[in-house]
Write a protein that holds these residues in place. Sequence first.
Motif, PDB file in Angstrom:
ATOM      1  N   VAL A 145      35.335  31.497 106.943  1.00 40.29           N
ATOM      2  CA  VAL A 145      34.630  30.383 106.316  1.00 40.29           C
ATOM      3  C   VAL A 145      35.031  30.347 104.846  1.00 40.29           C
ATOM      4  CG1 VAL A 145      32.363  29.558 105.605  1.00 40.29           C
ATOM      5  CG2 VAL A 145      32.700  30.461 107.909  1.00 40.29           C
ATOM      6  N   LYS A 167      30.881  26.107 102.417  1.00 39.42           N
ATOM      7  CA  LYS A 167      29.616  25.847 103.089  1.00 39.42           C
ATOM      8  C   LYS A 167      29.021  24.628 102.415  1.00 39.42           C
ATOM      9  CE  LYS A 167      28.749  30.698 104.113  1.00 39.42           C
ATOM     10  NZ  LYS A 167      27.748  31.761 104.168  1.00 39.42           N
ATOM     11  N   TYR A 213      25.531  22.081 102.506  1.00 41.05           N
ATOM     12  CA  TYR A 213      24.184  21.849 102.990  1.00 41.05           C
ATOM     13  C   TYR A 213      23.605  20.681 102.213  1.00 41.05           C
ATOM     14  CZ  TYR A 213      24.974  26.591 104.581  1.00 41.05           C
ATOM     15  OH  TYR A 213      25.523  27.704 105.167  1.00 41.05           O
ATOM     16  N   TYR A 246      27.102  22.687 107.311  1.00 34.97           N
ATOM     17  CA  TYR A 246      28.498  22.901 107.701  1.00 34.97           C
ATOM     18  C   TYR A 246      29.022  24.189 107.078  1.00 34.97           C
ATOM     19  CZ  TYR A 246      33.556  22.434 107.838  1.00 34.97           C
ATOM     20  OH  TYR A 246      34.883  22.670 108.046  1.00 34.97           O
ATOM     21  N   GLU A 247      29.819  24.917 107.849  1.00 39.89           N
ATOM     22  CA  GLU A 247      30.572  26.071 107.356  1.00 39.89           C
ATOM     23  C   GLU A 247      31.951  26.011 107.962  1.00 39.89           C
ATOM     24  OE1 GLU A 247      28.412  29.658 108.173  1.00 39.89           O
ATOM     25  OE2 GLU A 247      26.721  29.044 106.929  1.00 39.89           O
ATOM     26  N   ASP A 292      31.947  26.919  97.507  1.00 39.55           N
ATOM     27  CA  ASP A 292      33.357  27.223  97.744  1.00 39.55           C
ATOM     28  C   ASP A 292      33.534  28.726  97.541  1.00 39.55           C
ATOM     29  OD1 ASP A 292      36.131  27.688  97.500  1.00 39.55           O
ATOM     30  OD2 ASP A 292      36.471  25.643  96.777  1.00 39.55           O
TER      31      ASP A 292
END
Length: 111
Positions: free
Chosen positions: A4, A7, A9, A48-49, A78
């Motif tokens: 990952v 991320k 949100y 999301y990741e 990031d």
Amino acid sequence: MRPVIVKAYAGFSPATEETLEAVRSVLRSWFMDEDIAELSGDLLSIGYEGDAFPDDEIVDALKPFLCEKSWGKLDLIDLEAWTLRRYTFTGGSLTEHSATLDKALAPCALH
């Protein structure tokens, strides 16, 4: 499995089916799973990741829906650049702030 890197949100309100479709259209254009955006009542949520996230395009998709009652945030973490970018929606306005993750946890780093 790939690591990952980012991320994202978000919460945005008030939102409608039209708002959700505008966001999902951006996600589809990036070949992303459109189900990472969902609508619960009048709250649009994103979680999301992964490798990359189209934060600028998502913000552009949300701008037409800003009104005096709007509130919410979109956080993009990031992990490679070690930064947090926060978009804040308040009333009819949008602000953007960035900080290193080291400073993001400090009080008032992102107003």
